[in-house]
Motif scaffolding. Sequence first.
Motif, PDB file in Angstrom:
ATOM      1  N   LEU A  56       0.852  -1.157   0.130  1.00  0.00           N
ATOM      2  CA  LEU A  56       0.129   0.115   0.012  1.00  0.00           C
ATOM      3  C   LEU A  56       0.824   1.103  -0.141  1.00  0.00           C
ATOM      4  CD1 LEU A  56      -2.737  -1.163   2.589  1.00  0.00           C
ATOM      5  CD2 LEU A  56      -3.036  -0.798   0.232  1.00  0.00           C
ATOM      6  N   ALA A  57       0.781   1.944  -0.924  1.00  0.00           N
ATOM      7  CA  ALA A  57       1.330   3.397  -1.253  1.00  0.00           C
ATOM      8  C   ALA A  57       0.773   4.341  -0.316  1.00  0.00           C
ATOM      9  CB  ALA A  57       1.566   3.575  -2.757  1.00  0.00           C
ATOM     10  N   ASP A  58       1.625   5.339   0.235  1.00  0.00           N
ATOM     11  CA  ASP A  58       1.365   6.431   0.855  1.00  0.00           C
ATOM     12  C   ASP A  58       1.149   7.588  -0.071  1.00  0.00           C
ATOM     13  OD1 ASP A  58       0.644   7.771   3.073  1.00  0.00           O
ATOM     14  OD2 ASP A  58       2.734   8.700   3.426  1.00  0.00           O
ATOM     15  N   ASP A  59       0.179   7.250  -1.070  1.00  0.00           N
ATOM     16  CA  ASP A  59      -0.276   8.262  -2.040  1.00  0.00           C
ATOM     17  C   ASP A  59      -1.760   7.887  -2.367  1.00  0.00           C
ATOM     18  OD1 ASP A  59      -0.589   9.383  -4.594  1.00  0.00           O
ATOM     19  OD2 ASP A  59       1.442   9.153  -4.874  1.00  0.00           O
ATOM     20  N   PHE A  60      -2.558   8.948  -2.229  1.00  0.00           N
ATOM     21  CA  PHE A  60      -3.837   8.953  -2.313  1.00  0.00           C
ATOM     22  C   PHE A  60      -4.322   8.585  -3.814  1.00  0.00           C
ATOM     23  CE2 PHE A  60      -7.839  10.792  -3.881  1.00  0.00           C
ATOM     24  CZ  PHE A  60      -8.766  10.169  -2.720  1.00  0.00           C
ATOM     25  N   LYS A  61      -3.587   8.991  -4.771  1.00  0.00           N
ATOM     26  CA  LYS A  61      -3.997   8.913  -6.173  1.00  0.00           C
ATOM     27  C   LYS A  61      -3.706   7.553  -6.349  1.00  0.00           C
ATOM     28  CE  LYS A  61      -3.495  13.562  -8.130  1.00  0.00           C
ATOM     29  NZ  LYS A  61      -3.203  14.152  -9.245  1.00  0.00           N
ATOM     30  N   VAL A  62      -2.792   6.884  -5.879  1.00  0.00           N
ATOM     31  CA  VAL A  62      -2.374   5.716  -6.166  1.00  0.00           C
ATOM     32  C   VAL A  62      -3.552   4.500  -5.814  1.00  0.00           C
ATOM     33  CG1 VAL A  62      -0.922   3.643  -6.219  1.00  0.00           C
ATOM     34  CG2 VAL A  62       0.329   5.693  -6.412  1.00  0.00           C
ATOM     35  N   TRP A 111      -7.922  -7.954  -2.046  1.00  0.00           N
ATOM     36  CA  TRP A 111      -8.298  -6.503  -2.404  1.00  0.00           C
ATOM     37  C   TRP A 111      -8.775  -5.527  -1.528  1.00  0.00           C
ATOM     38  CZ3 TRP A 111     -10.305  -8.322  -7.735  1.00  0.00           C
ATOM     39  CH2 TRP A 111      -9.218  -9.028  -8.369  1.00  0.00           C
ATOM     40  N   SER A 112      -9.206  -6.146  -0.240  1.00  0.00           N
ATOM     41  CA  SER A 112      -9.863  -5.150   0.841  1.00  0.00           C
ATOM     42  C   SER A 112      -9.009  -4.269   1.184  1.00  0.00           C
ATOM     43  CB  SER A 112     -10.579  -6.086   1.825  1.00  0.00           C
ATOM     44  OG  SER A 112     -11.636  -6.690   1.399  1.00  0.00           O
ATOM     45  N   PRO A 113      -7.749  -4.290   1.429  1.00  0.00           N
ATOM     46  CA  PRO A 113      -6.693  -3.394   1.700  1.00  0.00           C
ATOM     47  C   PRO A 113      -6.908  -2.158   0.968  1.00  0.00           C
ATOM     48  CG  PRO A 113      -5.643  -5.447   1.947  1.00  0.00           C
ATOM     49  CD  PRO A 113      -6.883  -5.980   1.272  1.00  0.00           C
ATOM     50  N   ILE A 114      -7.250  -2.303  -0.350  1.00  0.00           N
ATOM     51  CA  ILE A 114      -7.258  -0.872  -0.946  1.00  0.00           C
ATOM     52  C   ILE A 114      -8.281  -0.037  -0.501  1.00  0.00           C
ATOM     53  CG2 ILE A 114      -7.796  -0.102  -3.543  1.00  0.00           C
ATOM     54  CD1 ILE A 114      -6.532  -2.733  -4.537  1.00  0.00           C
ATOM     55  N   PHE A 115      -9.467  -0.317  -0.341  1.00  0.00           N
ATOM     56  CA  PHE A 115     -10.419   0.412   0.113  1.00  0.00           C
ATOM     57  C   PHE A 115     -10.364   0.576   1.831  1.00  0.00           C
ATOM     58  CE2 PHE A 115     -12.680  -0.840  -3.661  1.00  0.00           C
ATOM     59  CZ  PHE A 115     -13.500   0.311  -4.025  1.00  0.00           C
TER      60      PHE A 115
END
Length: 505
Positions: free
Chosen positions: A202-208, A275-279
Amino acid sequence: MSTIKRKIGQNKPQDSLEELLSILPELPGVVRYYDDFDNQLRSIKNFKEVKVLDLYIRGRKSNLYMNNYDKGMEEIAKHLFLYLISQGLSVSTAYNRLISLYQVRRETLVTILDTNPSDFMKLWITLFSEYSLPYLLTIKSLLFFLANGNYSVWTSEYNSFISKLSLPFQDKFASIKKGDVFLNSQEEAKIVEYLDNISLHLADDFKVIRNAGLVLCAYQFGMRPVQIALLTMRDIRIWDNVSDVINTVHLTFKTVKQRSKSSSHILLRKVKAEWSPIFIALNKFNLIDELSGDDRIFRLNSANEVSNVIRDEVSLIIGRKSSATDLRHTAAQRMVDGGASQEELAEFMGHTDITTGLVYFQTSANQAERVNQALGISPIYQQVVKIAHDKFISKEELSDLKGAYQIAGVPHGIPIAGIGGCSSGQPACPYNPVTSCYGCRKFMPLHDINVHEQVLDDMRSIVGFFNTESKGDQSSPTYLQLQNTINGVQQIIAEIRGSNHASAF
């Protein structure tokens, strides 16, 4: 025939259009319409005099310039707009009709007004041969407007006649039937790998994170850009799982573009666990910035913005231009190929009419063909895509590598080793050994065709077992990864055969 409420020809203006304009009711000062995207009532002030109609469609402001119409057609355009929205048509449809009205010349409308319905079919045949579907739809809308207002010689009794005026055939499912809109298994595997990678790192970038969430909604759920854009903070639910490391994420989507006006049910969807970590990460970003309630989770202002981001992101992932619509069609076909019924597909797609998705059943391969595709032996899928990897190495070079740089694994219970090395070292790789190596740029395959042919046989046996146990669930990431691995092994075998053939000369 009922008595015509208004007669033309009493004041003898220059032509029929001027006669029509002289008897039309006065335009209102303010016109209101409901913006279902932003959930608010919009007002067009000074409607009678305004020279630019600003219409909000799915979060985007669209302009209609009155100066673009022929003389006298400006007022007709405004009356047609009022008529269309009064009939329950969407602002989007009304906008499209008025855009096409730019092409309708004054003399064409005069001819329509001067032609009796009994003679109109000849005129329609001429128009049909010269103009496109949007233009003809606008002409039909004008006729309905005249008939329902009892203007000119047209009355409401001619509504049935107008409805039956033929339109050019347009097969809206043509691209589906040809298969142009579907992603192939390698492209799907790339998207799965992309989502896996974002979830693991998980990137520390909102857009990613945002872009990954957008792609996920289009790929896993087949949602349209407008449905994705409408997601708000209250539409995401994260459930804490006491006995599980990954929390459950549910998303609530709205239905759109339904034939039935009464249908307004919601679509509840569960994000794949991996894929839950994305949300979860996306939600944390939004909470830090104090978003709540009606705030949109992706922070994009229109369906058009969502569509553009998904298009750009997916095109980068798979290496060719693709869109959210392509992902939606692919998701539908994946459902059908996996054995879904008409009712199940309609529920997945958010259709109220189960016949809407019949085209996917017509184009679907049978179950055996899907398995053959996964096995890499289908004649339809025999072309192997070039897959990148590092240099080939010999058995001696492999034996000289330290253990950490030699690849070995037990994919699905089958021990596999000696296939090659990894230039960065296997402990540094977050992916599964063997299954993720074929196709990786850091993979250094052994220059021994027998080794890779054995891997191919092993992978095919896994696919057969997986297909039996999962009842053909080809939509899972595991199944797609197996397909991608087999394609990678075939490519390595093809390269070795090519090099052996070349060395013989």
